[in-house]
Design an enzyme around this catalytic site. Structure first.
Site, short mmCIF file in Angstrom:
data_model
loop_
_atom_site.label_atom_id
_atom_site.label_comp_id
_atom_site.label_asym_id
_atom_site.label_seq_id
_atom_site.Cartn_x
_atom_site.Cartn_y
_atom_site.Cartn_z
N GLU A 168 -34.56 21.35 -2.72
CA GLU A 168 -33.14 22.04 -1.63
C GLU A 168 -32.44 20.61 -0.98
OE1 GLU A 168 -34.57 25.02 0.75
OE2 GLU A 168 -35.13 26.25 -0.53
N GLU B 190 -39.81 27.94 -6.13
CA GLU B 190 -40.76 28.11 -4.94
C GLU B 190 -40.22 29.99 -4.82
OE1 GLU B 190 -39.22 25.49 -1.94
OE2 GLU B 190 -38.85 27.07 -0.55
#
Length: 811
Positions: free
Chosen positions: A427, A503
């Site tokens: 991210e 994720e």
């Protein structure tokens, strides 16, 4: 000092009994430590007698105390879809990890040898001094690194002074990072001609049932232009020599020495059969043995096929994985192999077969255990690149250090069969920057250069950015964090025609807490700062488990998932992170901070563990004041259908179906009526035959403490751990699911009390004190073995109920 040196002799026994050419010693005992920035602490003459004496691995912050003011962060968490700045409390666990600490010890190095110090990890900004001279600086606290100290150690066999300065800056992490020398420190001594640290690379260019080819490339230093002879034996998992080669040659322009082997009828590594081989290489120069180096490896093949998915040894499979932070709950970040094995054993029983090291390099003990126990790994180095997430995060060092950190990680772990892919980040804000493509390619190219055998992924959460700017199209394996509604679009638009759930889920729950009425919700907040274990609550940017389970079942091109997270961890107490003290640990875990499975564990187990029966009922059945009202009952089971009975009355039969993701994986009776007594579930197979049943009961008054552990005995190495489950039960041994009393512990004999945890994210009881409040009737206490054979006696007491006792053998 004599006692200290004798302890080091025992720790370095392989100096006497191992290969004379190569010796390795762990520096564990008799370190001196102080948590303050001391001027001159690197000097040999500095007086450290008033410092604390500690053992390494050591985490200075885990002992607390917890405090709201520890590392307050007034920030906007963009990746959590936040638009405004808010005060984050407990974001890094509320523990005092910020600050400077010094460690000092002494060591001896064999005379006339090449000497290297190897640090498995040091948190953080490590400055290493030997005999008063700085020998290396390594800023990233998660990475392993080494220092050549040959020229600064005493040549006459005298003791050398080792000093390490570490500093953790405020706002340097998004979770609890730990503090100090939290991983092992090694002294490595070799001859001048030797294989350097992480100096081999093994690949298996061909893998088949009849034979496998093995290529071993060995770096050799110190030989100059001299001719070398390298003799290598390949040992089978049973320890038999199955292939050998003797080759002569020179080291040309620093290139590795290459040998090729054929192994007949190889045992292939997989999660179900983690077979491990060894390559034992002997290096000779002018007829003299100068080094012996052992490389452990596995033989297996991996393929990622567009539109079809992932193949291991030719067999199609999905990743049934979890993400884990590196802390060990009440033990903090200080690595302990027994604790890691305990965690992996729980995950194995759930059916988990893969680990993502989110979001940093792992301890080498974890990778070794994944090799041995059969877990595929995605190893990941960074949570940020050149653009900051945290004010004092890794972006400060990225430009100068990223390649160095990547090279250390890749060379350290590229021989491990458990490692299936590399991740280059999580991210990262850079994914949406104009330079994002360039930075990602820079990192991916390092992976391809150092290890051309494995693909590269990246955990991407800004789907629109990465689909439009070419970032996702360039990555070998596109990994999406959440954003399940974009999977189909990403699959259609990306050239790889594969999507990895890098994720997933981020469902939140507190063990044993059930909120009525039962309803799906996002970032739901309650007055008690807990989340419901009906497993229907997630964060605004995530989803419940059923969505990802369905995606994995429905599409070949989905590669499976890595759930956030396997275990609760210290810090990131979502959704209670905005001025919500005393919350200080996550609620994402399938297993809580005390290593006690939550209900969600059995949901995953019912889908993932194909070899075991799963039949689990929730909630508990103590609902005083709710008599005659609806208390929904959920069942997680590996069977297709089941019937619910409350005090003998049937509430009907439910069968899994696909109308909604929840109905596919759960059996639910939303209109069950509470009355004290017995809840029974009868499970049926595909033919409609009753095959299993389970019951829970309303518990009576607390009567006694029950202690239990899965360990029958401990090893007398001073490190082995037993996780002891403590329950408050009624006279019939039924858990009292709402009890919260304070319990006291006493551990005697050949062991000691190490820590305790109850899994309550709002509890501020210190982990290392021999007392703790139970959370919903349970907690875990951890007992550590001593170094002598005998017995450990554990006693737990609380006023008003009978004590619990347990005895463990140490051998």
């Amino acid at each position: 000092m004599r006692l200290k040196w004798m302890a080091m002799i025992l720790a370095c026994a392989n100096w006497i009994f191992g290969y004379a050419q190569r010796t390795e010693c762990l520096l564990e005992e008799h370190w001196k430590f102080i948590k303050e920035d001391v001027v001159g602490a690197q000097l040999v003459t500095y007086d450290d007698t008033k410092w604390e004496t500690v053992s390494v691995p050591h985490d200075w912050a885990i002992y607390g105390p917890f405090d709201r003011n520890n590392d307050l962060q007034n920030v906007t968490v963009v990746q959590n879809l936040e638009k405004k700045t808010s005060l984050k409390t407990g974001r890094t666990g509320g523990l005092p990890y910020v600050g400077t600490g010094w460690y000092r010890t002494t060591f001896k190095a064999p005379q006339g040898k090449h000497t290297t110090l190897v640090f498995d990890g040091a948190m953080s900004e490590a400055r290493v001094y030997v005999n008063g001279k700085e020998v290396c600086f390594w800023p990233y606290g998660y990475n392993s690194f080494y220092c050549d100290v040959t020229d600064v150690v005493h040549a006459d066999g005298k003791e050398n002074m080792l000093a390490v300065r570490l500093e953790n800056k405020p706002q340097s992490s998004r979770w609890y990072p730990g503090a100090g020398l939290y991983r092992n420190v090694h002294v490595l001594s070799t001859e001048k001609i030797h294989v350097p640290v992480w100096g081999t690379q093994i690949t298996t260019p061909h893998v088949g049932k009849d034979f496998a080819s093995v290529c071993l490339r060995t770096q050799i230093e110190g030989a100059g232009t001299k001719e070398l002879t390298v003799v290598t034996d390949i040992l089978s998992p049973e320890g038999k020599v199955v292939a050998s080669k003797e080759n002569k040659g020179h080291i040309n322009h620093g290139q590795p020495f290459t040998q090729n082997f054929l192994v007949a009828n190889p045992s292939l590594w997989s999660p179900e059969s983690p077979a491990l081989y060894q390559a034992v290489s002997k290096i000779y120069c002018e007829g003299k043995l100068t080094d012996t180096y052992t490389t452990r490896f596995g033989i297996r093949s991996i393929e990622f096929v567009a539109d079809k998915g992932f193949y291991l040894n030719g067999q199609h499979r999905k990743f049934q994985g979890v993400c884990n932070h590196h802390d060990l709950g009440p033990l903090g970040a200080a690595v302990n192999k027994s604790a890691l094995r305990h965690q992996l054993s729980l995950l194995k029983d759930m059916g988990c077969d893969a680990i993502r090291t989110a979001h940093n390099m792992p301890a080498p003990e974890l990778v070794e255990l994944c090799d041995e126990m059969g877990f595929m790994m995605m190893i990941e180095p960074f949570d940020e690149w050149d653009i900051a997430k945290c004010k004092n995060g890794y972006h400060r060092y990225f430009q100068e250090w990223a390649e160095k950190d990547m090279v250390n990680m890749l060379r350290h772990y590229r021989n491990h069969p458990s490692v299936i892919m590399w991740s280059i980040g999580n991210e990262v804000p850079t994914q949406c920057s104009p330079e994002g493509y360039r930075v990602a390619k820079f990192l991916q190219d390092i992976c391809h250069r150092e290890d051309p055998t494995r693909p590269v992924t990246c955990g991407m959460d800004q789907v629109s950015c990465v689909l439009d700017n070419g970032f996702a199209a360039m990555i070998d394996i596109p990994g999406l964090n959440y954003r399940t509604s974009r999977y189909e679009e990403a699959y259609q638009r990306l050239p790889q025609n594969l999507i990895l759930g890098s994720e997933t889920s981020s469902t939140v729950s507190s063990r044993g807490v059930y909120k009525l009425p039962v309803q799906k919700g996002f970032s739901v907040l309650y007055d008690d700062h807990q989340c419901s274990s009906y497993d229907l609550e997630a964060c605004v940017w995530s989803n419940i488990p059923d969505i990802d389970l369905a995606l994995a079942e429905d599409h070949d091109w989905t590669l499976g998932q890595f759930v956030w997270t396997g275990f609760d961890y210290l810090g990131e107490p979502s959704p209670y992170d905005k001025d919500s003290w005393p919350n200080h640990s996550s609620m994402f875990g399938i297993i809580d901070l005390a290593s006690i499975p939550k209900d969600r564990y059995y949901l995953y187990r019912s889908v993932w563990n194909k070899k075991a029966e799963t039949l689990h009922i929730l909630p508990h059945w103590n609902w005083e004041g709710h008599e005659g009202t609806e208390v929904p009952v959920f069942v997680y089971t590996s069977y297709p259908s089941a019937e619910l009975f409350i005090n003998g009355k049937s509430f009907g039969k439910q069968t899994k179906h696909g109308e909604t993701p929840e109905n596919r994986f759960r059996l639910m009776w939303p209109h069950a009526i509470y009355e004290p007594g017995e809840v029974k579930v009868v499970a049926y197979n595909q033919a409609g035959e009753p095959v299993a049943e389970k019951m829970i009961h309303t518990a009576g008054r607390p009567h006694h403490i029950e202690l239990s552990t899965k360990r029958e005995s401990l090893v007398s190495d001073g490190k082995d751990l037993a996780y002891v489950t403590l329950k408050i039960v009624d006279k019939d041994g039924r858990l009292c699911p709402q009890d919260g009393r304070l319990v006291y512990f006493q551990v005697d004999g050949e062991g000691r009390f190490r820590a305790a945890a109850n899994g309550d994210p709002t509890c501020l009881d210190l982990f290392h004190l021999p007392q703790m409040h139970v959370f919903n009737g349970m907690l875990t206490l951890i007992v550590q073995s001593g170094k002598k054979e005998g017995y450990i006696k554990v006693k737990a007491t609380s006023p008003g109920i009978n004590a619990g006792m347990l005895q463990l053998k140490v051998k």
